[in-house]
Design a protein around this motif. Structure first.
Motif, PDB file in Angstrom:
ATOM      1  N   LYS A  77       0.837  -1.206   0.000  1.00 31.41           N
ATOM      2  CA  LYS A  77       0.000   0.000   0.000  1.00 31.41           C
ATOM      3  C   LYS A  77       0.865   1.247   0.000  1.00 31.41           C
ATOM      4  CE  LYS A  77      -3.486   2.375   2.846  1.00 31.41           C
ATOM      5  NZ  LYS A  77      -2.708   3.606   3.093  1.00 31.41           N
ATOM      6  N   GLU A  78       1.870   1.293   0.891  1.00 36.58           N
ATOM      7  CA  GLU A  78       2.756   2.462   0.989  1.00 36.58           C
ATOM      8  C   GLU A  78       3.622   2.609  -0.258  1.00 36.58           C
ATOM      9  OE1 GLU A  78       4.778   1.605   4.595  1.00 36.58           O
ATOM     10  OE2 GLU A  78       2.984   1.917   5.843  1.00 36.58           O
ATOM     11  N   TRP A  79       4.041   1.497  -0.843  1.00 37.06           N
ATOM     12  CA  TRP A  79       4.839   1.524  -2.077  1.00 37.06           C
ATOM     13  C   TRP A  79       4.053   2.183  -3.201  1.00 37.06           C
ATOM     14  CZ3 TRP A  79       4.638  -3.215  -5.663  1.00 37.06           C
ATOM     15  CH2 TRP A  79       5.414  -3.015  -6.805  1.00 37.06           C
ATOM     16  N   TYR A  80       2.805   1.800  -3.406  1.00 42.95           N
ATOM     17  CA  TYR A  80       2.019   2.384  -4.489  1.00 42.95           C
ATOM     18  C   TYR A  80       1.701   3.854  -4.221  1.00 42.95           C
ATOM     19  CZ  TYR A  80       1.192  -0.684  -8.398  1.00 42.95           C
ATOM     20  OH  TYR A  80       1.359  -1.382  -9.562  1.00 42.95           O
ATOM     21  N   GLU A  81       1.519   4.230  -2.978  1.00 43.24           N
ATOM     22  CA  GLU A  81       1.293   5.651  -2.658  1.00 43.24           C
ATOM     23  C   GLU A  81       2.552   6.460  -2.920  1.00 43.24           C
ATOM     24  OE1 GLU A  81       0.033   5.570   1.396  1.00 43.24           O
ATOM     25  OE2 GLU A  81      -2.089   5.296   0.895  1.00 43.24           O
ATOM     26  N   ARG A  82       3.689   5.929  -2.489  1.00 47.15           N
ATOM     27  CA  ARG A  82       4.962   6.650  -2.620  1.00 47.15           C
ATOM     28  C   ARG A  82       5.415   6.719  -4.070  1.00 47.15           C
ATOM     29  NH1 ARG A  82       7.632   3.319   0.218  1.00 47.15           N
ATOM     30  NH2 ARG A  82       8.659   2.156  -1.472  1.00 47.15           N
ATOM     31  N   ARG A  83       5.322   5.597  -4.762  1.00 51.27           N
ATOM     32  CA  ARG A  83       5.874   5.520  -6.121  1.00 51.27           C
ATOM     33  C   ARG A  83       4.942   6.077  -7.193  1.00 51.27           C
ATOM     34  NH1 ARG A  83       6.793   6.050 -10.370  1.00 51.27           N
ATOM     35  NH2 ARG A  83       8.052   4.860 -11.881  1.00 51.27           N
ATOM     36  N   TYR A  84       3.642   5.802  -7.087  1.00 48.15           N
ATOM     37  CA  TYR A  84       2.714   6.173  -8.149  1.00 48.15           C
ATOM     38  C   TYR A  84       1.641   7.176  -7.729  1.00 48.15           C
ATOM     39  CZ  TYR A  84       4.621   1.897 -10.280  1.00 48.15           C
ATOM     40  OH  TYR A  84       5.451   0.925 -10.787  1.00 48.15           O
ATOM     41  N   GLY A  85       1.559   7.473  -6.426  1.00 51.66           N
ATOM     42  CA  GLY A  85       0.492   8.360  -5.959  1.00 51.66           C
ATOM     43  C   GLY A  85      -0.874   7.694  -6.011  1.00 51.66           C
ATOM     44  N   VAL A  86      -0.911   6.366  -5.933  1.00 48.15           N
ATOM     45  CA  VAL A  86      -2.153   5.597  -6.015  1.00 48.15           C
ATOM     46  C   VAL A  86      -2.497   5.039  -4.641  1.00 48.15           C
ATOM     47  CG1 VAL A  86      -3.250   3.537  -6.980  1.00 48.15           C
ATOM     48  CG2 VAL A  86      -1.798   4.982  -8.430  1.00 48.15           C
ATOM     49  N   GLY A 215       8.289   5.650 -15.046  1.00 48.89           N
ATOM     50  CA  GLY A 215       7.167   4.900 -15.583  1.00 48.89           C
ATOM     51  C   GLY A 215       5.894   5.182 -14.813  1.00 48.89           C
ATOM     52  N   HIS A 216       4.766   4.901 -15.436  1.00 50.78           N
ATOM     53  CA  HIS A 216       3.462   5.142 -14.828  1.00 50.78           C
ATOM     54  C   HIS A 216       2.824   3.846 -14.360  1.00 50.78           C
ATOM     55  CE1 HIS A 216       3.014   9.393 -15.658  1.00 50.78           C
ATOM     56  NE2 HIS A 216       3.349   9.206 -16.926  1.00 50.78           N
ATOM     57  N   SER A 217       1.824   3.997 -13.518  1.00 47.44           N
ATOM     58  CA  SER A 217       0.886   2.920 -13.232  1.00 47.44           C
ATOM     59  C   SER A 217      -0.411   3.231 -13.964  1.00 47.44           C
ATOM     60  CB  SER A 217       0.609   2.827 -11.723  1.00 47.44           C
ATOM     61  OG  SER A 217      -0.559   2.071 -11.477  1.00 47.44           O
ATOM     62  N   PHE A 218      -1.022   2.226 -14.556  1.00 51.32           N
ATOM     63  CA  PHE A 218      -2.352   2.357 -15.150  1.00 51.32           C
ATOM     64  C   PHE A 218      -3.341   2.918 -14.132  1.00 51.32           C
ATOM     65  CE2 PHE A 218      -6.316  -0.321 -15.404  1.00 51.32           C
ATOM     66  CZ  PHE A 218      -6.955   0.395 -16.397  1.00 51.32           C
ATOM     67  N   LEU A 219      -3.148   2.552 -12.856  1.00 53.83           N
ATOM     68  CA  LEU A 219      -4.093   2.956 -11.816  1.00 53.83           C
ATOM     69  C   LEU A 219      -3.993   4.433 -11.458  1.00 53.83           C
ATOM     70  CD1 LEU A 219      -3.745  -0.143  -9.449  1.00 53.83           C
ATOM     71  CD2 LEU A 219      -5.431   0.250 -11.263  1.00 53.83           C
ATOM     72  N   GLU A 220      -2.971   5.123 -11.965  1.00 52.06           N
ATOM     73  CA  GLU A 220      -2.864   6.567 -11.730  1.00 52.06           C
ATOM     74  C   GLU A 220      -3.982   7.347 -12.414  1.00 52.06           C
ATOM     75  OE1 GLU A 220       0.947   8.459 -12.477  1.00 52.06           O
ATOM     76  OE2 GLU A 220       1.924   6.503 -12.333  1.00 52.06           O
ATOM     77  N   PHE A 221      -4.568   6.773 -13.450  1.00 53.84           N
ATOM     78  CA  PHE A 221      -5.470   7.527 -14.309  1.00 53.84           C
ATOM     79  C   PHE A 221      -6.924   7.363 -13.861  1.00 53.84           C
ATOM     80  CE2 PHE A 221      -1.577   6.790 -16.534  1.00 53.84           C
ATOM     81  CZ  PHE A 221      -1.315   8.037 -17.096  1.00 53.84           C
ATOM     82  N   GLU A 222      -7.650   8.469 -13.907  1.00 55.02           N
ATOM     83  CA  GLU A 222      -9.017   8.503 -13.420  1.00 55.02           C
ATOM     84  C   GLU A 222      -9.878   7.446 -14.124  1.00 55.02           C
ATOM     85  OE1 GLU A 222     -12.746  11.677 -12.898  1.00 55.02           O
ATOM     86  OE2 GLU A 222     -10.817  12.341 -13.723  1.00 55.02           O
ATOM     87  N   GLY A 223     -10.589   6.681 -13.324  1.00 55.90           N
ATOM     88  CA  GLY A 223     -11.482   5.660 -13.853  1.00 55.90           C
ATOM     89  C   GLY A 223     -10.842   4.299 -14.044  1.00 55.90           C
ATOM     90  N   ALA A 224      -9.535   4.184 -13.812  1.00 57.83           N
ATOM     91  CA  ALA A 224      -8.845   2.909 -14.056  1.00 57.83           C
ATOM     92  C   ALA A 224      -9.399   1.794 -13.166  1.00 57.83           C
ATOM     93  CB  ALA A 224      -7.343   3.066 -13.842  1.00 57.83           C
ATOM     94  N   LYS A 225      -9.604   2.095 -11.890  1.00 58.21           N
ATOM     95  CA  LYS A 225     -10.102   1.066 -10.978  1.00 58.21           C
ATOM     96  C   LYS A 225     -11.525   0.633 -11.321  1.00 58.21           C
ATOM     97  CE  LYS A 225      -7.557   2.062  -6.716  1.00 58.21           C
ATOM     98  NZ  LYS A 225      -7.738   2.416  -5.279  1.00 58.21           N
ATOM     99  N   ASP A 226     -12.251   1.467 -12.051  1.00 54.92           N
ATOM    100  CA  ASP A 226     -13.610   1.089 -12.457  1.00 54.92           C
ATOM    101  C   ASP A 226     -13.592  -0.050 -13.466  1.00 54.92           C
ATOM    102  OD1 ASP A 226     -14.564   3.171 -10.892  1.00 54.92           O
ATOM    103  OD2 ASP A 226     -14.673   4.574 -12.581  1.00 54.92           O
TER     104      ASP A 226
END
Length: 387
Positions: A77-86, A215-226
């Motif tokens: 959880k902390e890794w994705y927040e720190r690295r991708y802002g997700v 690099g990006h995470s797909f989950l950074e983009f609005e609506g990805a989790k939907d």
């Protein structure tokens, strides 16, 4: 004996074929320079190896893990927040995988019924195609073309196919083409998936091996989790390929189904390996930059060296591979691979092993030392194949 008809879909793996070629040549006492399999030769840090070794000496760690340890969940959880802002809910939006290959092989079993349509990139990493085939799905390919920078052209997907498709597998930075997606692509992907009610799996194994910006995470983009989930892996970034550490993150309904399936297939990740994953993600992250720079240096050495001997190939922007068009005088990828191997001992993968759009190319893995790459270049230069 009568066997499953689904096995008729699968011949010998290309990597098994190449391994046999390698073994036969070595039996003859001849040299092999293996640039085929993407098995990283950059090991984990000493701290990670010591953590796994220490935890492996504790008898209590040999119990079934059953599920992810809470400290592993919180670390991811902390890794994705720190690295991708997700932001990820570690209970409902994440599960570990015994390597991404595990998830790629089994995900289709949770998403499709027999004869459902799955959209897969062409060329692609073979398990992208094989996982859906194991589930009885029909695979429809999305061509990755050089003129499109190896990005999916959503306008080229047939309307009826899009309407019928159940899910799609997308991966950038891409193996084998080394294509890199921009922000606009991900926004289009989400719009497309929502329009046709298609679930998305984004494989993000190489986001830390991008040489021109993060690099990006797909989950950074609005609506990805939907619409979907993302796989991420510690294999290449942290040198933990053999430890089999991956994660699926995103849409809680998809994650829930995958966790339910996994609860019937395995008993969780070996606890010492979970501790090693925690150490990898919480240690000084300068090791990631060091690994990235090593692959970038090897890329420059190989690509520039190939150009100097007459093989002009594109400079990849990311991954641990080079995607190279074969010289014009060769009729197909397999002929070139065999000719190169016979004359030099340099072993690469024919592009058609990744799909029909890969014909005319080969993939080379940046998994050898500088000295070995220079030796390979010398052997290729002396072969006369590029004159």
């Amino acid at each position: 004996m009568k066997f499953s008809k689904r096995m008729d879909l699968f011949g010998e793996s290309i990597f098994t074929t190449l391994a046999n070629m390698r073994s036969e040549r070595k039996k003859q006492g001849l040299e092999v320079i293996d640039l085929s399999i993407g098995a990283p030769n950059i090991p984990p840090t000493q701290e990670v190896m010591e953590t796994i070794a220490k935890e492996a000496m504790k008898p209590e760690n040999y119990l079934y893990a059953i599920k992810d340890a809470v400290d592993l969940q919180n670390t991811v959880k902390e890794w994705y927040e720190r690295r991708y802002g997700v932001t990820i809910d570690p209970e409902t939006e994440m599960t570990s995988l015994l390597g991404s290959q595990d998830g790629l092989a089994h995900l289709a079993l949770t998403l499709v019924n027999e004869d459902d349509i799955v959209l897969v990139q062409d060329p692609c990493y073979p398990i992208f195609r094989d996982g859906p085939l194991l589930a009885g799905a029909k695979v429809v390919t999305m061509p990755l073309l050089k003129e499109n920078d190896y990005l999916i052209d959503f306008d080229m997907i047939d309307e009826k196919t899009a309407q019928d498709a159940k899910y799609m597998i997308v991966s950038y930075p891409n193996n084998p083409t080394c294509g890199v997606a921009n922000d606009e692509f991900y926004k289009k992907l989400i719009v497309f998936a929502k329009k046709y009610n298609i679930m998305v799996l984004h494989d993000n194994a190489y986001s830390e091996l991008l040489f021109e910006g993060p690099g990006h995470s797909f989950l950074e983009f609005e609506g990805a989790k939907d619409v979907g989930i993302e796989f991420n892996s510690l294999s290449k970034t942290y040198g933990l390929a053999g430890a089999r550490i991956g994660f699926a993150l995103g849409n809680k309904e998809i994650i829930g189904k995958l966790k339910s399936l996994k609860s019937n297939l395995d008993y969780g990740m070996f606890l010492p390996v979970q501790k090693g994953a925690i150490k990898a993600l919480t240690q000084d992250q300068s090791c990631v930059e060091k690994t990235r720079n090593a692959y970038k240096h090897r890329r420059d050495l190989l690509v520039n060296g190939c150009k100097s001997i007459g093989w002009d190939i594109d400079m990849p922007k990311g991954t641990m591979f080079v995607w190279a068009k074969i010289p014009d005088k060769f009729k197909d990828s397999e002929t070139f691979v065999k000719g190169l191997f016979d004359k030099t001992g340099v072993l690469v993968v024919p592009g058609n092993a990744f799909g029909t759009q890969g014909e005319g190319y080969v993939r080379m893995a940046l998994v050898q030392s500088d000295d070995t790459i220079e030796h390979a270049l010398d052997m290729m230069d002396k072969s006369g194949l590029f004159k």
